[in-house]
Design a protein around this motif. Structure first.
Motif, PDB file in Angstrom:
ATOM      1  N   HIS A  51      39.049  31.472  35.050  1.00  0.00           N
ATOM      2  CA  HIS A  51      38.379  31.701  36.328  1.00  0.00           C
ATOM      3  C   HIS A  51      37.905  30.396  36.946  1.00  0.00           C
ATOM      4  N   ALA A  83      34.712  29.126  39.624  1.00  0.00           N
ATOM      5  CA  ALA A  83      33.404  29.589  40.082  1.00  0.00           C
ATOM      6  C   ALA A  83      32.979  28.859  41.359  1.00  0.00           C
ATOM      7  N   SER A  94      25.814  37.242  39.936  1.00  0.00           N
ATOM      8  CA  SER A  94      27.218  36.876  40.090  1.00  0.00           C
ATOM      9  C   SER A  94      28.116  38.095  40.115  1.00  0.00           C
ATOM     10  N   PHE A 107      32.499  38.818  39.406  1.00  0.00           N
ATOM     11  CA  PHE A 107      33.841  38.333  39.113  1.00  0.00           C
ATOM     12  C   PHE A 107      34.803  39.120  39.981  1.00  0.00           C
ATOM     13  N   THR A 119      38.720  39.941  40.563  1.00  0.00           N
ATOM     14  CA  THR A 119      40.007  39.925  39.873  1.00  0.00           C
ATOM     15  C   THR A 119      41.105  40.197  40.886  1.00  0.00           C
ATOM     16  N   ARG A 135      40.648  34.625  37.753  1.00  0.00           N
ATOM     17  CA  ARG A 135      39.591  35.344  38.467  1.00  0.00           C
ATOM     18  C   ARG A 135      38.723  34.326  39.217  1.00  0.00           C
ATOM     19  N   GLU A 184      34.729  33.630  40.204  1.00  0.00           N
ATOM     20  CA  GLU A 184      33.330  33.995  39.981  1.00  0.00           C
ATOM     21  C   GLU A 184      32.509  33.487  41.157  1.00  0.00           C
TER      22      GLU A 184
END
Length: 126
Positions: free
Chosen positions: A5, A7, A41, A43, A45, A51, A53
């Motif tokens: 992921h 962020a 937060s 996530f 997808t 992913r 975040e």
């Protein structure tokens, strides 16, 4: 190895969640909240790949606008050049900034660049 992921800090957590789910067909988990740290937060997808975040916490300084050192953009592969054109037009109509009109780059990509709510560069690649 694969990237799990990426962020992004944001002050607009709910709006950013809606942006990436609506325009990029993302699916969000339930919001995670840590009240001791004042952290929240989601996530997001996508059909394939890493992913995203989205994170919010008070006291995170705002970055500079425009090009900076570090991660410069997120790129989403869409199904065709026509989808690049259509999604770029939709985002413009909905009030988002188009920072780079659809074009064929010198290395052969057909792409456009739009900005999300926090000014992050999102590249649409067809």
């Amino acid at each position: 190895m694969t990237i799990d992921h990426i962020a992004i800090w944001t002050d607009k957590l709910e709006e950013m969640r809606e942006y990436y789910c609506r325009y990029f067909n993302g699916r969000s988990n339930e919001k995670y909240t840590n009240p001791l740290k004042g952290f929240e937060s989601y996530f997001i997808t996508f059909e394939e790949g890493a992913r995203l975040e989205l994170m919010r916490r008070k006291g995170i300084p705002q970055g500079k606008e425009g090009e900076t050192l570090g991660i410069t953009h997120l790129a989403f592969k869409v199904s065709s050049r026509e989808e690049v054109d259509t999604l770029t037009k939709t985002l413009r109509t909905d009030g988002y900034i188009v920072a780079g009109e659809p074009r064929t780059t010198g290395d052969g990509y057909y792409e456009s660049v739009v900005l999300d709510l926090e000014g992050n560069r999102v590249v649409l690649v067809g």
